[in-house]
Design an enzyme around this catalytic site. Structure first.
Site, PDB file in Angstrom:
ATOM      1  N   TYR A  38       7.775  16.298 -46.263  1.00  0.00           N
ATOM      2  CA  TYR A  38       7.838  14.926 -45.767  1.00  0.00           C
ATOM      3  C   TYR A  38       9.283  14.430 -45.853  1.00  0.00           C
ATOM      4  O   TYR A  38       9.565  13.402 -46.437  1.00  0.00           O
ATOM      5  CB  TYR A  38       6.897  14.028 -46.575  1.00  0.00           C
ATOM      6  N   VAL A  40      12.750  15.295 -43.190  1.00  0.00           N
ATOM      7  CA  VAL A  40      13.412  14.900 -41.943  1.00  0.00           C
ATOM      8  C   VAL A  40      12.411  14.756 -40.799  1.00  0.00           C
ATOM      9  O   VAL A  40      12.318  13.709 -40.166  1.00  0.00           O
ATOM     10  CB  VAL A  40      14.514  15.923 -41.572  1.00  0.00           C
ATOM     11  N   ALA A 101      15.737  25.922 -46.666  1.00  0.00           N
ATOM     12  CA  ALA A 101      15.753  26.385 -48.061  1.00  0.00           C
ATOM     13  C   ALA A 101      14.390  26.164 -48.704  1.00  0.00           C
ATOM     14  O   ALA A 101      13.883  27.024 -49.442  1.00  0.00           O
ATOM     15  CB  ALA A 101      16.831  25.647 -48.851  1.00  0.00           C
ATOM     16  N   GLY A 102      13.763  25.018 -48.416  1.00  0.00           N
ATOM     17  CA  GLY A 102      12.449  24.715 -48.966  1.00  0.00           C
ATOM     18  C   GLY A 102      11.382  25.674 -48.467  1.00  0.00           C
ATOM     19  O   GLY A 102      10.460  26.036 -49.206  1.00  0.00           O
ATOM     20  N   GLN A 103      11.506  26.113 -47.217  1.00  0.00           N
ATOM     21  CA  GLN A 103      10.547  27.067 -46.668  1.00  0.00           C
ATOM     22  C   GLN A 103      10.603  28.393 -47.414  1.00  0.00           C
ATOM     23  O   GLN A 103       9.572  29.017 -47.672  1.00  0.00           O
ATOM     24  CB  GLN A 103      10.817  27.285 -45.179  1.00  0.00           C
ATOM     25  N   HIS A 124      11.466  24.718 -36.234  1.00  0.00           N
ATOM     26  CA  HIS A 124      12.762  25.408 -36.232  1.00  0.00           C
ATOM     27  C   HIS A 124      12.474  26.892 -36.403  1.00  0.00           C
ATOM     28  O   HIS A 124      11.645  27.279 -37.230  1.00  0.00           O
ATOM     29  CB  HIS A 124      13.619  24.883 -37.391  1.00  0.00           C
ATOM     30  N   ASP A 208      19.958  25.851 -31.423  1.00  0.00           N
ATOM     31  CA  ASP A 208      19.980  24.761 -32.394  1.00  0.00           C
ATOM     32  C   ASP A 208      21.180  24.885 -33.336  1.00  0.00           C
ATOM     33  O   ASP A 208      21.904  23.907 -33.561  1.00  0.00           O
ATOM     34  CB  ASP A 208      18.687  24.745 -33.195  1.00  0.00           C
ATOM     35  N   GLU A 212      24.197  22.069 -33.303  1.00  0.00           N
ATOM     36  CA  GLU A 212      24.529  21.168 -34.402  1.00  0.00           C
ATOM     37  C   GLU A 212      25.913  21.438 -34.981  1.00  0.00           C
ATOM     38  O   GLU A 212      26.579  20.521 -35.480  1.00  0.00           O
ATOM     39  CB  GLU A 212      23.456  21.239 -35.490  1.00  0.00           C
ATOM     40  N   GLU A 248      34.158   2.613 -28.223  1.00  0.00           N
ATOM     41  CA  GLU A 248      33.993   2.533 -26.772  1.00  0.00           C
ATOM     42  C   GLU A 248      33.068   3.643 -26.280  1.00  0.00           C
ATOM     43  O   GLU A 248      32.231   3.428 -25.394  1.00  0.00           O
ATOM     44  CB  GLU A 248      35.346   2.622 -26.068  1.00  0.00           C
TER      45      GLU A 248
END
Length: 348
Positions: A38, A40, A101-103, A124, A208, A212, A248
Site C-alpha cells: 500500500y 506508491v 526491493a519489497g517484492q 512493473h 520504464d 524514468e 514557464e
C-alpha cells in the site's frame, strides 16, 4: 481490440467501449483481489477497484505507515485489511504492488499461497524479467499478468475521481488457466485505465527504466539544473533563472503540449522562438541520443537492475538516500522553486 493509427503505425488497443466496466465486473465477480503493498500504486489501484464494485482486500505489514494509511483510507482490519500472509491466503488474484526491493523480500510469502488457478499480477516487469537476480520465478500453474498505469498511483486515483483515466500497458507472461488475458483486461479497466495497449514484461521494464532515468525524471532534472546553472553563472537572479527554466515550462507550455502536441506548440509560438527551437532541437537530440542509447544498453544488460538491487540490499541505503534527496531539496534551485510556487496567483 480497436486498431488505431499511431503516426503511420497500426496498433491494437483495448478501450472502455469494447471492454466495458460491466464486463470487467462480470469477469471478476467470483474473484478476491488481494492488493499486496500500500505504497506508491497500492492505494490508487485498490480504491479504484473498490469503487468499481470489485471484491478487494489489502495486505500490508502491520505497524507501518502504509498500514496506518490503509486504515485512514477506510480499509478495516480483519475484514478488508490483513497482514501479508493472510491476504495472500485469501486472494485469488494477488496484485503484487510492493516496491521492487519489497517484492524480493516478500516473495516466499506470496509464493507459498500461489495455488493452482490463482493469478499473480504486477504493475512493473522488474521482478519477473530479472528473475535470475530477484529470485522471483512464478509457479507454472498460475496466471502471471501485468497492468502498468503510465503514471503514479496518485494520478490514477485523482483522474478516476474526475471520471477520467490514465492509459496503461498490459501483458500476459503466463496463461495457466486460459483466462489470463480476460482477467488482465478486466483488472486494467477496473483500476481506471483510459485505454490499454499490449506489451511484454520485458518491454515494459526496459521502457520504464529508460523513461524514468531519461525524459521522465533523470534527463529533465539534469537539463533543468544545467540551464539554471548557466543562467546563474551569467548573472541572472535565482527567480529569473528558475522562471525561465521551470516555471514557464510547467505552468504554461507543457499543459499546452499535453493538450495539443509539440507540433501545435511550434506552430503557435513567436517566429523568434520557432526559429531558435528549430535550429537547436537537432543539436540537443544529437547530444542526448548517444546517452539514451547507453542508458538503454545498461537496462538491457541488467546493469541497472544490479545497481538497484545492490543499493537496496545495503542496511544504510535509506539513510544515504535521504541525504541525497535532502541535497536536492536544500539546493538554491529548488528552494527558489518553493518560493516561486508560493507566488502563483491561485495559491494567494
Amino acid at each position: 481490440m480497436a486498431t488505431i493509427n499511431f503516426g503511420g503505425v497500426l496498433e491494437n488497443v483495448v478501450t472502455r467501449e469494447e471492454f466495458s466496466l460491466h464486463k470487467a465486473q462480470e469477469v471478476l465477480k467470483n474473484e478476491t483481489v488481494a492488493v499486496i503493498g500500500y505504497g506508491v500504486q497500492g492505494p490508487g489501484q485498490a480504491l479504484n477497484l473498490k469503487d468499481n464494485g470489485i471484491n478487494v482486500i489489502v495486505g500490508q505489514r502491520k505497524g507501518t505507515a502504509s498500514w496506518d494509511k490503509a486504515l485512514a483510507d477506510g480499509w478495516v482490519e480483519g475484514t478488508t485489511l490483513f497482514e501479508l500472509d493472510k491476504a495472500c491466503q485469501k486472494g485469488t488474484i494477488l496484485m503484487n504492488l510492493l516496491s521492487d526491493a519489497g517484492q524480493m523480500q516478500a516473495w516466499e510469502t506470496l509464493k507459498k499461497h500461489l495455488s493452482k488457478g490463482k493469478a499473480l499480477y504486477f504493475s512493473h516487469g522488474f521482478g519477473v524479467t530479472f528473475h535470475e537476480k530477484t529470485g522471483i520465478v512464478p509457479p507454472k500453474d498460475v496466471d502471471v499478468v501485468l497492468v502498468a498505469p503510465k503514471g503514479s498511483g496518485t494520478s490514477l486515483r485523482s483522474l478516476f475521481l474526475k471520471r477520467q483515466g490514465l492509459n496503461s500497458s498490459f501483458a500476459v507472461y503466463q496463461d495457466a488457466t486460459g483466462k489470463a488475458k480476460e482477467r488482465t483486461l478486466a483488472l486494467g479497466i477496473a483500476i481506471g485505465s483510459g485505454y490499454l495497449f499490449e506489451t511484454t514484461f520485458q518491454k515494459e521494464v526496459y521502457s520504464d527504466l529508460t523513461g524514468e532515468r531519461g525524459v521522465l525524471m533523470g534527463a529533465i532534472a539534469g537539463i533543468f539544473e544545467a540551464q539554471y546553472n548557466v543562467l546563474r553563472q551569467r548573472g541572472h537572479s535565482p527567480s529569473e533563472a528558475f522562471n525561465e527554466t521551470v516555471e514557464e515550462l510547467t505552468q504554461s507550455l507543457m499543459p499546452l503540449v499535453a493538450e495539443n502536441g509539440m507540433d501545435w506548440m511550434f506552430a503557435n509560438c513567436s517566429t523568434t522562438a520557432q526559429r531558435g527551437a528549430l535550429d537547436w532541437k537537432g543539436k540537443f537530440r544529437e547530444a542526448t541520443e548517444p546517452v539514451l542509447n547507453e542508458l538503454y544498453d545498461n537496462v538491457l544488460s541488467g546493469k541497472e537492475a544490479e545497481i538497484v538491487i545492490e543499493a537496496n540490499s545495503k542496511p544504510d541505503y535509506r539513510e544515504k538516500l535521504q541525504k541525497e534527496l535532502q541535497q536536492i531539496h536544500e539546493s538554491e534551485f529548488w528552494q527558489t522553486g518553493m518560493q516561486v510556487r508560493k507566488l502563483r496567483p491561485n495559491q494567494q
